[in-house]
Design a protein around this motif. Structure first.
Motif, PDB file in Angstrom:
ATOM      1  N   PHE A  46       0.799  -1.141  -0.012  1.00 23.40           N
ATOM      2  CA  PHE A  46       0.048  -0.079  -0.006  1.00 23.40           C
ATOM      3  C   PHE A  46       0.992   1.215  -0.039  1.00 23.40           C
ATOM      4  CE2 PHE A  46      -2.454  -3.438   1.586  1.00 23.40           C
ATOM      5  CZ  PHE A  46      -3.860  -3.081   1.066  1.00 23.40           C
ATOM      6  N   THR A  47       0.429   2.381  -0.743  1.00 22.37           N
ATOM      7  CA  THR A  47       0.943   3.471  -0.774  1.00 22.37           C
ATOM      8  C   THR A  47       0.251   4.582  -0.599  1.00 22.37           C
ATOM      9  OG1 THR A  47       2.440   2.618  -2.660  1.00 22.37           O
ATOM     10  CG2 THR A  47       2.555   4.752  -2.306  1.00 22.37           C
ATOM     11  N   LEU A  48       0.863   5.428   0.309  1.00 21.10           N
ATOM     12  CA  LEU A  48       0.067   6.791   0.566  1.00 21.10           C
ATOM     13  C   LEU A  48       0.202   7.859  -0.453  1.00 21.10           C
ATOM     14  CD1 LEU A  48       0.484   7.241   4.570  1.00 21.10           C
ATOM     15  CD2 LEU A  48      -1.597   6.386   3.283  1.00 21.10           C
ATOM     16  N   GLU A  49      -0.494   8.611  -1.190  1.00 21.72           N
ATOM     17  CA  GLU A  49      -0.414   9.408  -1.797  1.00 21.72           C
ATOM     18  C   GLU A  49      -1.420  10.884  -1.473  1.00 21.72           C
ATOM     19  OE1 GLU A  49      -0.594   8.520  -6.063  1.00 21.72           O
ATOM     20  OE2 GLU A  49       0.896   6.944  -5.630  1.00 21.72           O
ATOM     21  N   GLY A  50      -0.932  11.943  -2.084  1.00 24.79           N
ATOM     22  CA  GLY A  50      -1.379  13.082  -1.791  1.00 24.79           C
ATOM     23  C   GLY A  50      -0.456  14.278  -1.467  1.00 24.79           C
ATOM     24  N   LEU A  51      -1.012  15.371  -1.567  1.00 22.71           N
ATOM     25  CA  LEU A  51      -0.296  16.500  -1.027  1.00 22.71           C
ATOM     26  C   LEU A  51      -1.272  17.513  -0.328  1.00 22.71           C
ATOM     27  CD1 LEU A  51       1.988  17.147  -3.984  1.00 22.71           C
ATOM     28  CD2 LEU A  51       2.784  16.463  -2.018  1.00 22.71           C
ATOM     29  N   PRO A  52      -0.708  18.403   0.617  1.00 24.26           N
ATOM     30  CA  PRO A  52      -1.640  19.307   1.242  1.00 24.26           C
ATOM     31  C   PRO A  52      -1.596  20.557   0.426  1.00 24.26           C
ATOM     32  CG  PRO A  52       0.626  19.281   2.065  1.00 24.26           C
ATOM     33  CD  PRO A  52       0.550  18.244   1.128  1.00 24.26           C
ATOM     34  N   ASP A  53      -2.546  21.228   0.759  1.00 21.54           N
ATOM     35  CA  ASP A  53      -2.964  22.583  -0.037  1.00 21.54           C
ATOM     36  C   ASP A  53      -1.924  23.434   0.057  1.00 21.54           C
ATOM     37  OD1 ASP A  53      -5.533  21.781  -0.940  1.00 21.54           O
ATOM     38  OD2 ASP A  53      -6.632  22.256   1.136  1.00 21.54           O
ATOM     39  N   LEU A  54      -1.206  23.551   1.223  1.00 22.41           N
ATOM     40  CA  LEU A  54      -0.126  24.284   1.555  1.00 22.41           C
ATOM     41  C   LEU A  54       1.124  24.115   2.442  1.00 22.41           C
ATOM     42  CD1 LEU A  54       0.809  27.489   1.197  1.00 22.41           C
ATOM     43  CD2 LEU A  54      -0.517  28.076   3.434  1.00 22.41           C
ATOM     44  N   ILE A  55       2.438  23.936   1.912  1.00 18.61           N
ATOM     45  CA  ILE A  55       3.442  23.816   2.817  1.00 18.61           C
ATOM     46  C   ILE A  55       4.289  24.864   3.052  1.00 18.61           C
ATOM     47  CG2 ILE A  55       5.673  22.240   2.680  1.00 18.61           C
ATOM     48  CD1 ILE A  55       4.311  20.584   0.602  1.00 18.61           C
ATOM     49  N   VAL A  56       4.598  25.230   4.245  1.00 14.33           N
ATOM     50  CA  VAL A  56       5.243  26.256   4.863  1.00 14.33           C
ATOM     51  C   VAL A  56       6.577  25.936   5.438  1.00 14.33           C
ATOM     52  CG1 VAL A  56       5.202  28.170   6.738  1.00 14.33           C
ATOM     53  CG2 VAL A  56       3.049  27.148   5.538  1.00 14.33           C
ATOM     54  N   LYS A  57       7.471  26.745   4.916  1.00 13.13           N
ATOM     55  CA  LYS A  57       8.907  26.422   5.129  1.00 13.13           C
ATOM     56  C   LYS A  57       9.242  27.396   6.473  1.00 13.13           C
ATOM     57  CE  LYS A  57      13.642  25.394   3.913  1.00 13.13           C
ATOM     58  NZ  LYS A  57      13.971  25.213   5.159  1.00 13.13           N
ATOM     59  N   PHE A  58       9.743  26.745   7.256  1.00  6.95           N
ATOM     60  CA  PHE A  58      10.356  27.452   8.553  1.00  6.95           C
ATOM     61  C   PHE A  58      11.759  27.398   8.452  1.00  6.95           C
ATOM     62  CE2 PHE A  58       5.965  25.816  10.224  1.00  6.95           C
ATOM     63  CZ  PHE A  58       5.462  26.877  10.260  1.00  6.95           C
ATOM     64  N   LYS A  59      12.496  27.894   9.590  1.00  4.19           N
ATOM     65  CA  LYS A  59      13.886  28.126   9.554  1.00  4.19           C
ATOM     66  C   LYS A  59      14.430  26.561   9.487  1.00  4.19           C
ATOM     67  CE  LYS A  59      17.966  29.774  12.012  1.00  4.19           C
ATOM     68  NZ  LYS A  59      18.569  30.625  13.112  1.00  4.19           N
ATOM     69  N   ASP A  60      13.948  25.659  10.363  1.00  6.77           N
ATOM     70  CA  ASP A  60      14.532  24.270  10.569  1.00  6.77           C
ATOM     71  C   ASP A  60      13.439  23.241  10.243  1.00  6.77           C
ATOM     72  OD1 ASP A  60      17.279  25.161  11.147  1.00  6.77           O
ATOM     73  OD2 ASP A  60      16.391  25.566  12.992  1.00  6.77           O
ATOM     74  N   SER A  61      12.287  23.732   9.812  1.00  3.32           N
ATOM     75  CA  SER A  61      11.277  22.495   9.524  1.00  3.32           C
ATOM     76  C   SER A  61      10.276  23.038   8.712  1.00  3.32           C
ATOM     77  CB  SER A  61      10.483  22.155  10.927  1.00  3.32           C
ATOM     78  OG  SER A  61       9.841  23.347  11.459  1.00  3.32           O
ATOM     79  N   TYR A  62       9.216  22.223   8.544  1.00  2.00           N
ATOM     80  CA  TYR A  62       7.995  22.566   7.538  1.00  2.00           C
ATOM     81  C   TYR A  62       6.820  22.426   8.370  1.00  2.00           C
ATOM     82  CZ  TYR A  62      11.401  21.882   4.030  1.00  2.00           C
ATOM     83  OH  TYR A  62      12.793  22.172   3.072  1.00  2.00           O
ATOM     84  N   GLY A  63       5.647  23.221   7.894  1.00  2.00           N
ATOM     85  CA  GLY A  63       4.417  23.098   8.296  1.00  2.00           C
ATOM     86  C   GLY A  63       3.568  22.686   6.927  1.00  2.00           C
TER      87      GLY A  63
ATOM     88  N   LYS B 120       8.467  10.236  -6.347  1.00  3.08           N
ATOM     89  CA  LYS B 120       7.956  11.352  -7.180  1.00  3.08           C
ATOM     90  C   LYS B 120       7.656  12.674  -5.985  1.00  3.08           C
ATOM     91  CE  LYS B 120       5.077   8.136  -9.503  1.00  3.08           C
ATOM     92  NZ  LYS B 120       3.517   7.469  -9.385  1.00  3.08           N
ATOM     93  N   THR B 121       7.966  12.452  -4.845  1.00  4.64           N
ATOM     94  CA  THR B 121       7.700  13.267  -3.838  1.00  4.64           C
ATOM     95  C   THR B 121       9.260  13.810  -3.246  1.00  4.64           C
ATOM     96  OG1 THR B 121       5.728  12.165  -3.539  1.00  4.64           O
ATOM     97  CG2 THR B 121       6.569  13.888  -1.692  1.00  4.64           C
ATOM     98  N   PRO B 122       9.186  15.199  -2.917  1.00  9.09           N
ATOM     99  CA  PRO B 122      10.451  15.567  -2.585  1.00  9.09           C
ATOM    100  C   PRO B 122      10.556  15.163  -0.980  1.00  9.09           C
ATOM    101  CG  PRO B 122       9.023  17.413  -3.006  1.00  9.09           C
ATOM    102  CD  PRO B 122       8.471  16.195  -3.578  1.00  9.09           C
ATOM    103  N   LYS B 123      11.537  14.995  -0.386  1.00  4.82           N
ATOM    104  CA  LYS B 123      11.748  14.935   1.071  1.00  4.82           C
ATOM    105  C   LYS B 123      11.772  16.081   1.909  1.00  4.82           C
ATOM    106  CE  LYS B 123      13.957  12.686   5.006  1.00  4.82           C
ATOM    107  NZ  LYS B 123      14.063  11.178   5.309  1.00  4.82           N
ATOM    108  N   LEU B 124      10.781  16.378   2.641  1.00  5.41           N
ATOM    109  CA  LEU B 124      10.445  17.678   3.514  1.00  5.41           C
ATOM    110  C   LEU B 124      10.549  17.308   4.828  1.00  5.41           C
ATOM    111  CD1 LEU B 124       8.222  19.514   1.488  1.00  5.41           C
ATOM    112  CD2 LEU B 124      10.616  19.689   1.390  1.00  5.41           C
ATOM    113  N   SER B 125      11.598  17.327   5.757  1.00  6.76           N
ATOM    114  CA  SER B 125      11.595  16.847   7.047  1.00  6.76           C
ATOM    115  C   SER B 125      12.562  17.882   8.024  1.00  6.76           C
ATOM    116  CB  SER B 125      12.253  15.577   6.878  1.00  6.76           C
ATOM    117  OG  SER B 125      12.275  14.881   8.208  1.00  6.76           O
ATOM    118  N   PRO B 126      12.077  17.862   9.174  1.00  6.30           N
ATOM    119  CA  PRO B 126      10.936  17.354   9.817  1.00  6.30           C
ATOM    120  C   PRO B 126       9.528  18.214   9.591  1.00  6.30           C
ATOM    121  CG  PRO B 126      12.163  18.455  11.291  1.00  6.30           C
ATOM    122  CD  PRO B 126      12.830  18.548  10.150  1.00  6.30           C
TER     123      PRO B 126
END
Length: 136
Positions: free
Chosen positions: A2-19, A52-58
């Motif tokens: 099983f694979t999870l797929e999907g993207l949120p409406d908005l990704i916010v970049k902070f100094k050391d993380s993402y929202g 297909k998806t970029p790694k955004l962490s944490p």
């Protein structure tokens, strides 16, 4: 598999993380608990990506931005000008939240692998989540 797929409406970049924020048009009542697994799925997808998806962490923040329709100020055949009330609802993203999501996904996969739908059980988190989402 099983694979999870999907993207949120908005990704916010902070100094050391993402929202991760997702938009919903709904009532003024906080609906964040109804979408907690959707938001955590987005976080898991971005922290553990496929090719297909970029790694955004944490991912340090997940939440909803809710738009509640108010008065229509003008309209014609091509557009509507409407007032909206906007509210932000944050969800905690901690070990318990992540574990709840993984347990939910495991239960869901177990159900999907069966040949027939299970009978409703009030103790089942999947059944109760489906009932809550149906109310939305």
């Amino acid at each position: 598999i099983f694979t999870l797929e999907g993207l949120p409406d908005l990704i916010v970049k902070f100094k050391d993380s993402y929202g991760i924020l997702d938009f919903k048009s709904t009532s003024e009542t906080d609906k964040s608990q109804n979408y907690k697994y959707q938001l955590e799925a987005y976080a898991q997808i971005l922290e553990n990506p496929n090719d297909k998806t970029p790694k955004l962490s944490p991912i340090s923040l997940i939440g909803l931005i809710q738009f509640t329709p108010k008065e229509i100020r003008s309209s014609d055949n091509e557009s509507i000008l409407q007032n909206l009330k906007m509210q932000y609802f944050k969800l905690e993203r901690d070990k318990k939240h992540k574990d709840d999501f993984l347990n939910f996904i495991t239960e869901l996969i177990d159900i999907l692998e069966k040949n027939q739908a299970p009978v409703f059980d009030a103790r089942c988190s999947i059944c109760n989540t489906a009932r809550e989402v149906a109310k939305v």
